[in-house]
Design an enzyme around this catalytic site. Structure first.
Site, short mmCIF file in Angstrom:
data_model
loop_
_atom_site.label_atom_id
_atom_site.label_comp_id
_atom_site.label_asym_id
_atom_site.label_seq_id
_atom_site.Cartn_x
_atom_site.Cartn_y
_atom_site.Cartn_z
N HIS A 197 -4.43 0.62 -0.60
CA HIS A 197 -4.57 1.55 0.53
C HIS A 197 -5.06 0.81 1.78
O HIS A 197 -4.62 1.11 2.90
CB HIS A 197 -5.53 2.67 0.12
CG HIS A 197 -5.96 3.55 1.24
ND1 HIS A 197 -7.24 3.53 1.77
CD2 HIS A 197 -5.28 4.48 1.96
CE1 HIS A 197 -7.31 4.40 2.74
NE2 HIS A 197 -6.16 5.00 2.89
N GLU A 200 -2.21 -0.80 3.35
CA GLU A 200 -1.39 0.21 4.04
C GLU A 200 -1.89 0.40 5.48
O GLU A 200 -1.10 0.41 6.43
CB GLU A 200 -1.43 1.52 3.26
CG GLU A 200 -0.68 2.68 3.90
CD GLU A 200 -1.51 3.95 3.94
OE1 GLU A 200 -1.90 4.36 5.05
OE2 GLU A 200 -1.78 4.53 2.86
N HIS A 201 -3.21 0.50 5.64
CA HIS A 201 -3.77 0.62 7.01
C HIS A 201 -3.46 -0.62 7.84
O HIS A 201 -3.13 -0.53 9.02
CB HIS A 201 -5.28 0.78 6.94
CG HIS A 201 -5.73 2.19 6.67
ND1 HIS A 201 -6.65 2.83 7.46
CD2 HIS A 201 -5.37 3.08 5.71
CE1 HIS A 201 -6.87 4.04 6.98
NE2 HIS A 201 -6.11 4.23 5.92
N GLU A 250 -13.00 7.09 5.84
CA GLU A 250 -12.01 7.93 5.18
C GLU A 250 -12.52 8.36 3.79
O GLU A 250 -12.38 9.51 3.39
CB GLU A 250 -10.67 7.19 5.04
CG GLU A 250 -9.57 8.08 4.47
CD GLU A 250 -8.21 7.39 4.39
OE1 GLU A 250 -8.08 6.24 4.87
OE2 GLU A 250 -7.28 8.01 3.84
#
Lengths: 436, 447
Positions: B71, B74-75, B151
């Site tokens: 993840h 992904e950012h 997040e």
């Protein structure tokens, strides 16, 4: 290269891409108006029906009754009790969904062409003869109360309610349309029947339909479905004054990340400066990764996962809101950055490049909204409720493109009021206290 | 000669498939020479496309100790490449009137843009660029690590239901990475660095590990031509590892967890059972479990809802869930939210007794017919949302399934029998493979 592509996009996308999709204005033999887009390639229709007024029509002391009534409308009708009703609806493979917000209640229906008459017959019974059986009232009331209890522990809901209380005084907007545990617990069947009569009336109805249906078929359907509703409902309350002052309100809540909701008065949808404000807001805090707030608070400083601002033009008041969530130790810094950006925008407005980029985005993204029959039906009803002309879709991008940098600077100075910005912070924020 | 022959095959292998796709969803599939799979779903009603690239790499593919790196990466793919500045990717999409984003799950990471149809080439140019060419700075790492920690704060730590779910999942999987949260454990997220991110990137981001899915107002020929131009030129990664993950041992002990949190307003019971997933060519068991979830707890007329909400007022909510689209063993889940005055134990006992009754009574033929009818109708409604069809293909193809499996699934569901459903229920409802979780309000300490 990039400049070239952007310019090309601006020229191309400014064209009304949806010009070939015609919205027809349909008036049924019985006099009910609707907007229709015929789309025969898939054998189903999406039908959106809205009644103006929403939970703001709750009678004094009966907060939550409109919401509960809309939750009960699918719990049995005519000679079908809740269970038989659910079986009938499932066997038709149709879906009806119901919603209640501050300004309207809505019914969104989706049904196949092959059994349309049967579905409309069931929906007619639903709207005209809901049973409101006591066991269903008790069951759905328990669900609503369970939700309200969870809301009471949800930082975002807590922040929203605190802000509304401060902003709207004794107007219905000041309190949650779902009611409180106490108010919902006290509602009776008579209250629910009264709420049904108050809002499902022909003097406040708006209809959109998209799909495999002709204008003639729709006209007949509307009369069958709606013509026997009462002519008039309850009066809609007057406008609310937005009374919130600048400052900070901290609501103590034990959580690692503080949630902040902030805002002040806003701008009405029918204000001639609305498009300037809309572009301004896009640049400030609505433009996803590209907005100033996102760039300063997230991309440069890593203070949050998301920060946004929103124009909220409601029927009876307009506010300008924003939200952010940051760890308790960092929320104060996030708020400082947001205040600084609010102030900078109020003083300086936007740059020519920001304006051009925003226009390119907004005009290019507009046609992307019209994806799916239900989506388009909803947009058409929204346009009618805002009193927009039927050719609005084709002219909307021209209105965006007509906004000048001077317009934005002037509107920024009027709309953005850094001194009136009030932050409601829910959490254990370090270095922040409630101001007076 | 041989080369020319190979080329002809590549072109032809696409063509007969198109001809076959006379079914109602207009889906075309082919594979580029470097192994990149392509799916095209046509909908010409509006001049809009969605362009997606799915990687067969998710959090369950992460090395031990760096949870959250899939993840995190992904950012980081929104930062600079050799030709784009940091943030320029999204800015360019926006400047072309489009929206972009990305998402990460256990079995996949996916990137997408929705734009006007004539922008497709630019999207492919940029997406193919960041498949191989990202350039990160230490500042990107530090700032974006703060963002993913916020997040996690927002999605998980601020929400007792999420924290409870995380603990439940960790208890369900004894050995498989599905027990580790997609976003990562905080203490490991805090240590993620440049090398962790780049190592994951270099291992998994290549055309032979990716699927291109384009939906909307496009012609398959056009997609093929553009895909060859932008993705087809990227060499396959010959060292792409096989996706072998540590599997579950036999689960032999029922587990119970109690999660207490002062922020809990509405306590509930969540039960999960280890369950088989859809396997290529063998989706029948999963189809039976899908139907079981619908019949038991899929809506107003479901068996549990009728017994526990209508016949008795034991619960305010009950639901059963099964998502079979998963590379490895998945779960079958039940949630009961007790009514006021009903304890968690009473709600749990009532749920178990009712499931036992369901199994003893067998499936009601009318209920099963109604669900099948609704599924048939949902295929018509699905055509109104081609992006939803795109997601269905993306999830399936990154979970070990084939295009044929995706297309066979609706018919397999229609063919499920009542005996198969009861057999599936008996097989999956095994206490030894289960976790029972209670989410409770923390008892306040009295002074």
């Amino acid at each position: 290269m990039k400049l070239f592509l952007s310019t090309l996009a601006a020229v191309f996308l400014a064209l009304p891409v949806w010009a070939e999709v015609k919205i027809q204005e349909v008036t049924s033999p019985g006099g009910i108006d609707a907007w229709l887009v015929e789309e025969h390639s898939i054998p189903f229709t999406a039908l959106e029906i809205r009644f103006r007024g929403g939970t703001s029509l709750d009678a004094p002391g009966k907060r939550g009754v409109t919401n509960l009534m809309m939750g009960l409308i699918e719990e049995g009708a005519g000679d079908l009790d809740a269970r038989a009703y659910a079986r009938k609806l499932e066997s038709l493979a149709a879906s009806f969904s119901y919603n209640a917000d501050d300004d309207s209640v809505s019914i969104s229906a989706r049904f196949l062409t092959e059994n349309r008459d049967e579905v409309i017959d069931l929906l007619r019974t639903t709207l005209h003869q809901p049973r409101f059986d006591q066991d269903a009232i008790d069951r759905v009331r328990a669900q609503v109360v369970s939700g309200l209890k969870s809301d009471a522990e949800d930082p975002n809901t807590i922040a929203g309610e605190a802000f509304s209380t401060m902003a709207f005084g004794d107007h219905p907007y000041a309190t949650d349309g779902k009611g409180t545990v106490d108010s919902v617990s006290a509602l009776t069947r008579d209250d629910i029947v009264a709420a049904h009569k108050n809002i499902l009336a022909l003097d406040r109805i708006y209809v959109g339909a998209v799909g495999d249906i002709t204008a003639e078929e729709l006209g007949a359907l509307l009369d069958e479905l709606l013509a026997d509703l009462p002519a008039a409902g309850a009066p809609i309350p007057g406008k609310a004054d937005v009374t919130i002052d600048g400052g900070v309100t901290v609501v103590d809540f034990n959580t690692p990340q503080s949630v902040a909701l902030f805002g002040h008065s806003g701008i009405d949808r029918d204000d001639e400066d609305f498009f300037a404000a809309y572009i301004l807001n896009h640049i400030l805090g609505a433009g996803s990764f590209e907005s100033r707030l996102m760039s300063e608070v997230r991309e440069k400083r890593g203070l949050t996962y998301g920060v946004y601002s929103y124009l909220v033009p409601k029927d009876l008041a307009s506010i300008y809101l924003g939200s952010v969530a940051s760890g308790n130790a960092r929320i104060a810094e996030a708020i400082d950055v947001i205040r600084a950006e609010w102030t900078r925008m109020a003083k300086e407005g936007v740059t020519e490049k920001e304006l051009q980029d925003a226009k390119t985005y907004l005009t290019g993204a507009y046609p992307l909204r019209f994806d799916g029959n239900g989506q388009i039906a909803g947009i058409m009803v929204g346009m009618q409720m805002q009193d927009l002309p039927i050719d609005y879709i084709a002219t909307r991008n021209d209105k965006v493109n007509a906004v000048t940098i001077e317009d934005i600077k002037r509107v920024a100075g009027e709309l953005l009021k850094p001194d009136e910005l009030h932050f409601v912070v829910v959490g254990k924020p370090e270095g922040l206290e409630t101001t007076n | 000669m041989i080369r020319a022959f190979a080329l002809a095959v590549a072109v032809c292998s696409a063509a007969p498939l198109w001809a076959e796709q006379e079914q109602r969803e207009e889906v075309t599939t082919f594979t580029l020479d470097n192994g990149m799979d392509v799916v095209v779903i046509e909908d010409h009603r509006a001049p809009v496309v969605q362009h997606m690239v799915w990687y067969r790499a998710g959090s369950a593919d992460e090395p031990v100790g760096v949870s959250g790196v899939a993840h995190f990466l992904e950012h980081l793919l929104f930062k600079a490449t050799d030709t784009l500045e940091s943030g320029e990717f999204s800015a360019t999409v926006a400047a072309n009137g489009g929206r972009d984003n990305a998402f990460t799950s256990y079995d996949y990471t996916a990137y997408f843009q929705r734009v006007a149809a004539d922008r497709l080439e630019l999207m492919m140019q940029m997406e193919s660029d960041r498949m191989r060419n990202i350039r990160l700075t230490e500042r990107d790492i530090a700032t974006e690590r703060d963002v993913i920690l916020e997040e996690r704060n927002q999605r998980t730590d601020s929400n007792p239901r999420s924290l409870f779910g995380e603990q439940l999942n960790a208890s369900q999987y004894l050995n498989h990475r599905y027990g580790v949260p997609i976003i990562g454990w905080r203490h490991e997220m805090e240590e993620l660095d440049m090398e962790d991110a780049l190592s994951f990137y270099q291992t998994y981001y290549s055309p032979n590990n990716a699927i291109l899915i384009v939906s909307g107002d496009v012609e398959p020929d056009e997609v093929k031509q553009l895909a060859d131009k932008y993705y087809g030129v990227i060499p396959a990664n010959p060292d792409l590892p096989e996706r072998t993950r540590s599997q579950e041992p036999p689960q032999t002990a029922a587990r119970r967890i109690v999660y207490e949190d002062a922020r809990v307003a509405q306590p509930y019971v969540h039960r999960s059972y280890l369950a088989p997933e859809r396997d290529p060519g063998e989706q029948e068991d999963a189809a039976a479990l899908f139907m079981l979830a619908q019949l038991l707890g899929g809506g107003t007329t479901s068996y549990l809802n009728e017994k526990l909400q209508f016949d008795t007022q034991t619960v305010v909510y009950v639901g059963a869930f099964y998502n079979g689209t998963s590379l490895d063993d998945t779960t079958f889940d039940l949630i009961v939210v007790p009514s006021e005055g009903v304890t968690l134990q009473e709600a749990e006992d009532a749920m178990d007794a009712t499931i036992a009754e369901f199994i003893a009574e067998g499936v009601d033929a009318g209920d099963l017919d109604r669900i099948k009818m609704q599924l048939r109708a949902s295929q018509i409604y699905a055509r109104d949302n081609v992006d939803g069809i795109a997601n269905r293909y993306g999830q399936a193809l990154t979970s070990g399934l084939t295009v044929e499996d995706v297309q066979a699934w609706p018919e397999i569901l229609q063919a499920v029998t009542d005996e198969q459903i009861i057999a599936a229920a008996k097989s999956v409802i095994q206490p030894e493979t289960s976790v029972t979780g209670w989410l409770m309000r923390e008892q306040e300490v009295t002074q």
